[in-house]
Design a protein around this motif. Sequence first.
Motif, PDB file in Angstrom:
ATOM      1  N   ARG A  65      32.472  46.748  31.056  1.00  0.00           N
ATOM      2  CA  ARG A  65      33.936  46.819  30.968  1.00  0.00           C
ATOM      3  C   ARG A  65      34.587  46.246  32.230  1.00  0.00           C
ATOM      4  N   LYS A  66      34.007  46.552  33.374  1.00  0.00           N
ATOM      5  CA  LYS A  66      34.559  46.070  34.638  1.00  0.00           C
ATOM      6  C   LYS A  66      34.467  44.552  34.738  1.00  0.00           C
ATOM      7  N   GLN A  67      33.291  44.004  34.434  1.00  0.00           N
ATOM      8  CA  GLN A  67      33.104  42.556  34.522  1.00  0.00           C
ATOM      9  C   GLN A  67      33.985  41.811  33.535  1.00  0.00           C
ATOM     10  N   ALA A  68      34.185  42.389  32.368  1.00  0.00           N
ATOM     11  CA  ALA A  68      34.986  41.729  31.334  1.00  0.00           C
ATOM     12  C   ALA A  68      36.481  41.828  31.590  1.00  0.00           C
ATOM     13  N   SER A  69      36.885  42.683  32.522  1.00  0.00           N
ATOM     14  CA  SER A  69      38.306  42.940  32.739  1.00  0.00           C
ATOM     15  C   SER A  69      38.925  42.095  33.841  1.00  0.00           C
ATOM     16  N   VAL A  70      38.114  41.322  34.553  1.00  0.00           N
ATOM     17  CA  VAL A  70      38.636  40.500  35.651  1.00  0.00           C
ATOM     18  C   VAL A  70      38.222  39.044  35.457  1.00  0.00           C
ATOM     19  N   ASP A  71      38.975  38.133  36.082  1.00  0.00           N
ATOM     20  CA  ASP A  71      38.611  36.721  36.077  1.00  0.00           C
ATOM     21  C   ASP A  71      38.670  36.200  37.510  1.00  0.00           C
ATOM     22  N   ARG A  72      38.668  34.883  37.685  1.00  0.00           N
ATOM     23  CA  ARG A  72      38.622  34.302  39.030  1.00  0.00           C
ATOM     24  C   ARG A  72      39.989  34.238  39.702  1.00  0.00           C
ATOM     25  N   SER A  73      41.000  34.808  39.087  1.00  0.00           N
ATOM     26  CA  SER A  73      42.331  34.785  39.692  1.00  0.00           C
ATOM     27  C   SER A  73      42.406  35.652  40.941  1.00  0.00           C
ATOM     28  N   GLY A  74      41.510  36.618  41.060  1.00  0.00           N
ATOM     29  CA  GLY A  74      41.577  37.556  42.178  1.00  0.00           C
ATOM     30  C   GLY A  74      42.351  38.817  41.843  1.00  0.00           C
ATOM     31  N   TYR A  75      43.037  38.800  40.690  1.00  0.00           N
ATOM     32  CA  TYR A  75      43.782  39.989  40.274  1.00  0.00           C
ATOM     33  C   TYR A  75      42.814  41.039  39.724  1.00  0.00           C
ATOM     34  N   VAL A  76      42.945  42.246  40.227  1.00  0.00           N
ATOM     35  CA  VAL A  76      42.136  43.365  39.734  1.00  0.00           C
ATOM     36  C   VAL A  76      43.076  44.371  39.079  1.00  0.00           C
ATOM     37  N   PRO A  77      42.965  44.573  37.770  1.00  0.00           N
ATOM     38  CA  PRO A  77      43.871  45.506  37.091  1.00  0.00           C
ATOM     39  C   PRO A  77      43.643  46.933  37.577  1.00  0.00           C
TER      40      PRO A  77
END
Length: 348
Positions: free
Chosen positions: A23-35
Motif C-alpha cells: 500500500r505504501k509503495q503504491a501510494s507514492v510516485d517520483r514527485s516527492g509528495y507523500v500523502p
Amino acid sequence: MTTVATSPVLCAHPRASLDEQDRKQASVDRSGYVPPTFADGVIFAQDIDDVVLAMQLAHKHGATIVPRGAGTGLAAGASAEAGQIVLDLSRMDKILEIDPVEATAVVQPGVLNAAVNQAAGEHGLFYAPDPASTAICSIGGNIATNAGGMWCAKYGVTRESVLSLLVVLPDGQLLRTGRRTIKGVAGYDMNALMIGSEGTLGIVVEALLRLRPKPKHTSTLVAYFPDEDTAAKAASAVIAERLTPSVLELMCGKTLKAIDAALGTDHGSRGGALLLAQTDGYGAQLEMQALQDAIAPLAGHIEIARDQEQAEALIEARRQAIPSMELLGTASICDIGVPRNRLAEAFA
C-alpha cells in the motif's frame, strides 16, 4: 467510502493486496509528495479482465480507483491515500505486435517507453515521444499525461503518436477509440480526448502506437551562452529561420552545475547556459549548418558532435538533468508552455 477491513472491492478481487508495504509503495510516485495516509489497498492487474473486474466492483460499491503505471510521474498524479484503491498496471507489460510495414506497435500499458523503442529499432523504426524518464516510464503513463520529450520539437507529443486505444470505462465497459490508419477524419476524436486525461475518463489497457522510420542521418550541436536570456534568444532565432530541429533543448547554468557534479562533465565552465540541438533526415547536415548560422551571433562557443558516441553523451546529459538536481536535495518540477518566439521574454 468503504474501509480496508470491509472493502468489497478488495475482498472480491483475486489480485488485491492489503499488505502495508504494498500500500505504501503504491501510494507514492517520483514527485516527492507523500500523502498523509496510504491507500486502503492495491490491485495488481495482470490482464484486461482484471481491470474490468476492478472497475465493475468499484462502480458497484462507489469506491475510488487511482490508476498507476510505473510511478515515475512528477506531479503526484499516481499518489493515493486512505479511502482510495490503487489499480497497478505495471504487470501488463507486453508488446503484443509490431507491424514493420504499417509502422505500428500494439502494446499493453505497463510496457516501458524504452522497451518499445528497442523493439521498434530492430525494424529500423522508432517511437517518437521520449520523456527524459524513457528508461523507467510506462506507455500507459505517457498516454495518461500526454507526455512529450526531446523529439516533440519535430514529431509532437504522445497524442500525435497514438492511433487507437482500448479503454476500460468507469463502469467496466470496454471502449475502443481511434483507428488503425494514419488518416481518420470521421466522428468525434475520442482518442485525443482520452490522451492526457490522467485516468479520469477511463483506464487504457491497450494502445496502437504510430512508429516512424529511423533517420538515416543526424547531426548534433551544443552551444554555450553567457546566460539563459541569450540562449533563449538563440532558440527563438532558430524558429525565426523556419528550421525544424528534431531536438532543441535549453539548460540553465544551475542545471549545468548539477549535471557536472553528477556526471563529471564540465559544461558549466563553458557558459552560463547551454542549447542542445539535433537535426535529422537526409538534409540533417544542411539544416544544422543553417541552425549554426542562426545562433552564431549569440553563442560564446559552438561544437558539432564528431561522432554518434559524443552525440549520445550530450543527449544523455539532458536526460540526467532532473536526477542530477535531485541529488542536491528536493526538486520541485513544473512545466510551462509559451509561444516559441517569446521564450526569451519568459526567461526574463
